[in-house]
Design a protein around this motif. Structure first.
Motif, short mmCIF file in Angstrom:
data_model
loop_
_atom_site.label_atom_id
_atom_site.label_comp_id
_atom_site.label_asym_id
_atom_site.label_seq_id
_atom_site.Cartn_x
_atom_site.Cartn_y
_atom_site.Cartn_z
N VAL A 105 0.85 -1.19 0.00
CA VAL A 105 0.00 0.00 0.00
C VAL A 105 0.88 1.23 0.00
O VAL A 105 0.70 2.16 -0.79
CB VAL A 105 -0.93 0.03 1.23
N GLU A 106 1.88 1.22 0.88
CA GLU A 106 2.77 2.38 0.98
C GLU A 106 3.55 2.60 -0.30
O GLU A 106 3.66 3.71 -0.80
CB GLU A 106 3.74 2.19 2.15
N GLU A 107 4.08 1.50 -0.85
CA GLU A 107 4.85 1.63 -2.10
C GLU A 107 3.99 2.23 -3.21
O GLU A 107 4.44 3.09 -3.95
CB GLU A 107 5.37 0.26 -2.54
N ASN A 108 2.76 1.75 -3.29
CA ASN A 108 1.89 2.26 -4.36
C ASN A 108 1.52 3.72 -4.14
O ASN A 108 1.44 4.50 -5.08
CB ASN A 108 0.63 1.40 -4.47
N LEU A 109 1.29 4.08 -2.88
CA LEU A 109 0.96 5.48 -2.60
C LEU A 109 2.12 6.38 -2.98
O LEU A 109 1.92 7.44 -3.58
CB LEU A 109 0.64 5.66 -1.11
N ILE A 110 3.33 5.92 -2.65
CA ILE A 110 4.51 6.72 -2.98
C ILE A 110 4.69 6.83 -4.49
O ILE A 110 4.94 7.90 -5.03
CB ILE A 110 5.78 6.11 -2.32
N ALA A 111 4.50 5.70 -5.18
CA ALA A 111 4.66 5.72 -6.64
C ALA A 111 3.64 6.65 -7.28
O ALA A 111 3.96 7.42 -8.19
CB ALA A 111 4.51 4.31 -7.19
N MET A 112 2.41 6.62 -6.77
CA MET A 112 1.35 7.47 -7.31
C MET A 112 1.68 8.95 -7.10
O MET A 112 1.53 9.77 -7.97
CB MET A 112 0.04 7.18 -6.59
N ARG A 113 2.16 9.22 -5.88
CA ARG A 113 2.53 10.58 -5.52
C ARG A 113 3.63 11.09 -6.44
O ARG A 113 3.61 12.22 -6.90
CB ARG A 113 3.02 10.56 -4.08
N ARG A 114 4.60 10.20 -6.71
CA ARG A 114 5.71 10.58 -7.57
C ARG A 114 5.21 10.88 -8.98
O ARG A 114 5.65 11.83 -9.62
CB ARG A 114 6.73 9.44 -7.59
N GLU A 115 4.26 10.07 -9.46
CA GLU A 115 3.72 10.30 -10.80
C GLU A 115 2.97 11.62 -10.88
O GLU A 115 3.08 12.35 -11.85
CB GLU A 115 2.81 9.14 -11.21
N ILE A 116 2.20 11.92 -9.82
CA ILE A 116 1.46 13.18 -9.80
C ILE A 116 2.44 14.36 -9.79
O ILE A 116 2.29 15.33 -10.53
CB ILE A 116 0.53 13.25 -8.57
N GLU A 117 3.48 14.22 -8.97
CA GLU A 117 4.51 15.27 -8.90
C GLU A 117 5.14 15.52 -10.25
O GLU A 117 5.30 16.65 -10.68
CB GLU A 117 5.62 14.82 -7.94
#
Ligand SMILES: [Zn+2]
Length: 202
Positions: free
Chosen positions: A79-91
């Motif tokens: 869950v954490e890895e995916n949240l971080i990856a999503m955040r990075r993509e949005i950034e």
């Protein structure tokens, strides 16, 4: 996030629950072309449709984004890895948008200024000067409005008082005094006026 892996996973889950692309598309109220795009890894489902899609495929959002079934014990980490990856993509997307603001704004502004200088100093009939300056001003204004639109949509503004991050309306953004991308606006949360900084994520 691996779009191709997620795509293959969507296809296999869809077959597992015995649905055709067309049937799934109909349930979600979208085209089967969109489903085929997901399954071939060309795009990801919009966040607005993810929950409904997962429900139909009998998986959870985290499994969808991971592109595989996840055992309960490794769930939290994923869950954490995916949240971080999503955040990075949005950034990254927002960073590109803000770069586009400059790539659109700067050349048009320079071209407009050159047109004004030419109109002021070159030999030409008066009507030519008027037309040239009008075109220059119109161009700079249009591009400025587009640039503010890009800036408003990319990321958030952070209130320096309560640190709330929010997206103001287009006109609130456009009419606010600014230094670069820091704008003087009213915070919707604490109601204080202040210089709000541009940030890339919530
Ligand atoms: Zn505030």
């Amino acid at each position: 996030m691996d779009q191709i892996k997620t795509g293959k996973f969507i296809a296999s889950c869809r077959k597992e629950v015995g649905m055709t692309q067309a049937a799934l598309a109909e349930k979600l109220g979208i085209t089967d072309r969109a489903i085929s795009k997901w399954e071939t890894g060309k795009s990801l489902p919009d966040s607005g449709i993810m929950l409904e899609l997962c429900e139909l495929l009998k998986i959870n959002v985290n499994e969808l984004l991971s592109g595989e079934r996840i055992m309960a014990e490794s769930y939290d980490k994923r869950v954490e890895e995916n949240l971080i990856a999503m955040r990075r993509e949005i950034e990254e997307k927002n960073r590109q948008l803000l770069a586009a603001e400059i790539w659109i704004g700067a050349p048009a502004t320079i071209a407009g200024l050159i047109m004004c200088v030419v109109a002021a100093y070159a030999e030409m009939p008066v009507w030519c000067r008027v037309v040239l300056i009008s075109i220059a001003i119109a161009m700079i204004l249009i591009v400025a409005f587009i640039a503010v639109g890009i800036e408003q949509k990319a990321g958030y503004y952070e209130c320096q008082n309560c640190h709330d991050r929010h997206v103001p309306t287009y006109w609130q953004t456009n009419l606010a005094p600014h230094m670069g991308r820091t704008r003087y606006m009213k915070c919707p949360k604490c109601g204080e006026y202040g210089w709000q900084k541009k940030v890339l994520t919530k």
